[in-house]
Design a protein around this motif. Structure first.
Motif, PDB file in Angstrom:
ATOM      1  N   MET A  61       5.401  -8.053  -4.018  1.00  0.00           N
ATOM      2  CA  MET A  61       5.551  -8.197  -2.433  1.00  0.00           C
ATOM      3  C   MET A  61       5.646  -9.443  -1.753  1.00  0.00           C
ATOM      4  O   MET A  61       6.505  -9.487  -1.132  1.00  0.00           O
ATOM      5  N   SER A  62       4.743 -10.519  -2.392  1.00  0.00           N
ATOM      6  CA  SER A  62       4.449 -11.621  -1.928  1.00  0.00           C
ATOM      7  C   SER A  62       4.859 -12.679  -2.751  1.00  0.00           C
ATOM      8  O   SER A  62       4.267 -12.450  -4.293  1.00  0.00           O
ATOM      9  N   SER A  63       5.045 -13.411  -2.714  1.00  0.00           N
ATOM     10  CA  SER A  63       5.306 -14.592  -3.528  1.00  0.00           C
ATOM     11  C   SER A  63       4.202 -16.369  -3.140  1.00  0.00           C
ATOM     12  O   SER A  63       4.641 -16.397  -1.685  1.00  0.00           O
ATOM     13  N   GLY A 108       9.509 -12.001   6.694  1.00  0.00           N
ATOM     14  CA  GLY A 108       8.683 -13.048   6.687  1.00  0.00           C
ATOM     15  C   GLY A 108       8.320 -14.417   5.632  1.00  0.00           C
ATOM     16  O   GLY A 108       8.443 -13.829   4.381  1.00  0.00           O
ATOM     17  N   VAL A 109       7.845 -15.106   6.119  1.00  0.00           N
ATOM     18  CA  VAL A 109       7.643 -16.754   5.057  1.00  0.00           C
ATOM     19  C   VAL A 109       6.794 -17.355   6.314  1.00  0.00           C
ATOM     20  O   VAL A 109       6.924 -17.410   7.023  1.00  0.00           O
ATOM     21  N   VAL A 110       5.410 -18.345   5.077  1.00  0.00           N
ATOM     22  CA  VAL A 110       4.860 -19.498   5.789  1.00  0.00           C
ATOM     23  C   VAL A 110       4.861 -20.523   4.627  1.00  0.00           C
ATOM     24  O   VAL A 110       5.171 -20.393   3.630  1.00  0.00           O
ATOM     25  N   LEU A 111       4.916 -21.433   5.565  1.00  0.00           N
ATOM     26  CA  LEU A 111       5.294 -23.715   4.733  1.00  0.00           C
ATOM     27  C   LEU A 111       4.936 -24.095   5.111  1.00  0.00           C
ATOM     28  O   LEU A 111       3.810 -24.248   6.081  1.00  0.00           O
ATOM     29  N   THR A 139       5.645 -26.535   0.427  1.00  0.00           N
ATOM     30  CA  THR A 139       5.365 -25.417  -0.282  1.00  0.00           C
ATOM     31  C   THR A 139       5.932 -24.528   0.699  1.00  0.00           C
ATOM     32  O   THR A 139       5.140 -24.198   1.881  1.00  0.00           O
ATOM     33  N   VAL A 140       6.370 -22.795  -0.578  1.00  0.00           N
ATOM     34  CA  VAL A 140       6.102 -21.577  -0.234  1.00  0.00           C
ATOM     35  C   VAL A 140       4.833 -21.339  -0.018  1.00  0.00           C
ATOM     36  O   VAL A 140       3.965 -21.409  -0.829  1.00  0.00           O
ATOM     37  N   ILE A 141       3.992 -21.274   1.318  1.00  0.00           N
ATOM     38  CA  ILE A 141       2.285 -20.460   0.822  1.00  0.00           C
ATOM     39  C   ILE A 141       2.802 -19.307   1.068  1.00  0.00           C
ATOM     40  O   ILE A 141       2.092 -18.538  -0.012  1.00  0.00           O
ATOM     41  N   TRP A 142       3.813 -18.301   1.405  1.00  0.00           N
ATOM     42  CA  TRP A 142       3.399 -16.850   1.292  1.00  0.00           C
ATOM     43  C   TRP A 142       4.912 -16.429   1.343  1.00  0.00           C
ATOM     44  O   TRP A 142       5.730 -17.032   2.550  1.00  0.00           O
ATOM     45  N   SER A 143       5.837 -15.202   1.125  1.00  0.00           N
ATOM     46  CA  SER A 143       6.962 -15.352   1.679  1.00  0.00           C
ATOM     47  C   SER A 143       7.087 -13.306   1.448  1.00  0.00           C
ATOM     48  O   SER A 143       5.978 -12.774   0.069  1.00  0.00           O
TER      49      SER A 143
END
Length: 433
Positions: free
Chosen positions: A1-3, A75-78, A84-88
Motif C-alpha cells: 500500500m505504501s512505500s 498521497g505522498v510525503v517528501l 527522500t520519499v518518506i511515504w506514498s
C-alpha cells in the motif's frame, strides 16, 4: 500500500546538485546542510528512514485506511531537503485536485511575469471620451477607481472640459468563455467571467461595465458631467494618458489568491501568464504556459498532468499527488526563493483566521489535528466529490517535509473528509504521534 525512500516514480530533472549527489557529499563531509527555505540537520542515506520518519510512515499506513477518506486517494510525503520519499500511496494516480491547481498557476505566473510585476489600469482621453483600460488587475478597489477619477477630472478641468463620455476597454483578454469542466452556475458564485477589468473582486457577469459605471459615478462626484451610459470599445491610437493605477506587486497578489483561494484572481493570472509567454490570453494558452514552466524550468513531470483552468474549478483537471508535491518541493529550493517565496508565504496556516484553514472553516479543530495549529501551512482544495490538502510542515526533529493528499469520491460528508486530511497533515508534522 505504501512505500518509503526506495519507492520509484519520481521524474524530476536533476537540480543544480542532485539529491543523490548531495547526499553523498553530505555523508562524506559529515557536516550539516541548509535545506530548502529552512535550516535542517544533515541528510540521511537514500535507502533508509530516520526513526521519526519511519513512525510517520507507519502511522500514515494505518490512518489512510479511513472510511472518511475512501479508496480513491493519492498521497505522498517528501523530505524537503533530500527529496527522500518518506511515504506514498498511489502517488502517481491522477485525481481531481480542486484548488491545489492554484499552486501550478502561481508558480507559472511568478516565473513568467516576475514577483515584482504590477497590473496597470489606465485612463486615456480622446475626442470627448475617457476610456478606462483594464490591465488584468483583480484587486482593483473603489478607492483606486476614485483616485483614477480624481486625476482624470483634474486633467479635464485643466483642459477646460467638464463633459465627457465614458468607455471601458477590457480587450486585453478575449470575450469570456466557460473552461472545459465548468458549468454556467459557477458564475456569480465561484468565479467571475474572466475579464481584464473588474472592481472589488466582483463576481458580476460583466465586471468591466460595472467598473466603468463606478468610474463614471466618481467623475460625477468630481463635478464632471458624464453623457450617456458606459460603453465598451477599444481605445484607438493617439489617445492622451490622463490617469494610471498600478496594483501591488504580483508576489502580494499571489499571497492573496492562496490565502483566500480566490478563483477569479487565479484565472486572471493564468491569462496574464499566457500573454507574458507570448501566447493567447485563453484557457489553452495559459495551460500551455503552465506546462512549459513546470516541465522546462522546474523539471516537474507532466505525466498524467491535465488542467483546463487556473483555479481548479474544472472537473476535468487531473494531477497526481506526486506532481503537486514536486511543485511545492521546488518552492523550498534556495535557488528558487527569490521568485517563488510568495507561494511559501501565501500558504494558509492551520488555525489562521481569514484563510481557508481558519477556524471559521472548521479546520484543524479535532482532537487528532488541533495539535498542528500553527505548525502546518497548506493549500486547500474543495469541490463536490474532491478534497485536497498539500503543503509544508516542520517536524519535531527540525526537518521540513512536503506533503500532498488528494481524495476523490469519498462517501463521507465533506467536513469529515477535511477532518481526515487535517489528521494526516498532523501525522506528517509528528504532533499526532
Amino acid at each position: 500500500m505504501s512505500s518509503a525512500s526506495t519507492a520509484g516514480g519520481r521524474h524530476r530533472k536533476p537540480k543544480s546538485v542532485s539529491p543523490a549527489v548531495r547526499r553523498t557529499l553530505i555523508v562524506a563531509a559529515a557536516a550539516p546542510v541548509a535545506g530548502a527555505l529552512f535550516t535542517a540537520p544533515s541528510a540521511f542515506a537514500a535507502d533508509q528512514l530516520t526513526p521519526t520518519e519511519q513512525r510517520i510512515s507507519d502511522n500514515l499506513d494505518t490512518r489512510v485506511v479511513d472510511e472518511r477518506i475512501g479508496s480513491t486517494f493519492s498521497g505522498v510525503v517528501l523530505d524537503a531537503e533530500s527529496d527522500t520519499v518518506i511515504w506514498s500511496h498511489d502517488a502517481q494516480t491522477a485525481l481531481m485536485p480542486a484548488s491545489n491547481t492554484k499552486l501550478a498557476t502561481a508558480t507559472a505566473a511568478l516565473t513568467v511575469l516576475g514577483p515584482d510585476h504590477r497590473f496597470t489600469t489606465k485612463v486615456v482621453y480622446d475626442n470627448g471620451t475617457l476610456t478606462i483600460i483594464g490591465g488584468g488587475d483583480r484587486t482593483l478597489t473603489t478607492d483606486d477607481i476614485a483616485a483614477l477619477a480624481k486625476d482624470a477630472a483634474a486633467g479635464l478641468r485643466s483642459a477646460g472640459l467638464n463633459t465627457v463620455k465614458v468607455r471601458i476597454d477590457d480587450s486585453l483578454f478575449p470575450e469570456p468563455e466557460l473552461a472545459p469542466g465548468w458549468t454556467q452556475n459557477y458564475y456569480d458564485d465561484q468565479v467571475a467571467p474572466v475579464r481584464a477589468l473588474s472592481l472589488n473582486g466582483s463576481l458580476n457577469t460583466d465586471t468591466g461595465i460595472e467598473a466603468g459605471e463606478a468610474f463614471a459615478r466618481q467623475l460625477s462626484e468630481q463635478g464632471i458631467t458624464v453623457e450617456g451610459g458606459v460603453t465598451r470599445g477599444q481605445a484607438g491610437p493617439g489617445t492622451v494618458p490622463v490617469a494610471e493605477h498600478a496594483s501591488e506587486a504580483l508576489s502580494s497578489v499571489v499571497k492573496q489568491m492562496l490565502k483566500k483561494s480566490d478563483n477569479s484572481i487565479a484565472e486572471a493570472l493564468l491569462r496574464a501568464t499566457a500573454l507574458g509567454s507570448g501566447r493567447p490570453a485563453t484557457f489553452d494558452g495559459g495551460v500551455e504556459a503552465v506546462r512549459t514552466v513546470l516541465s522546462e524550468r522546474y523539471g516537474v513531470s507532466m505525466d498524467n498532468f491535465v488542467i483546463r483552468d487556473g483555479s481548479g474549478l474544472s472537473r476535468d483537471n487531473r494531477i497526481p499527488a506526486q506532481t503537486i508535491a514536486d511543485i511545492l518541493d521546488n518552492v523550498t529550493e534556495p535557488a528558487n526563493r527569490d521568485v517563488l517565496r510568495s507561494i511559501d508565504e501565501g500558504l494558509p496556516v492551520a488555525g489562521e483566521a481569514g484563510s481557508t484553514l481558519g477556524p471559521e472553516w472548521g479546520r484543524f479543530d479535532t482532537a487528532d489535528s488541533k495539535c498542528a495549529v500553527g505548525e502546518v501551512k497548506a493549500k486547500t482544495g474543495t469541490l463536490t466529490g474532491a478534497a485536497a490538502l498539500s503543503g509544508l510542515t516542520k517536524g519535531e526533529d527540525g526537518r521540513w517535509r512536503v506533503f500532498a493528499f488528494v481524495d476523490n469520491d469519498s462517501p463521507a460528508a465533506a467536513a469529515d473528509v477535511k477532518d481526515a486530511l487535517d489528521g494526516l497533515a498532523a501525522t506528517v508534522n509528528g504532533c499526532w504521534a
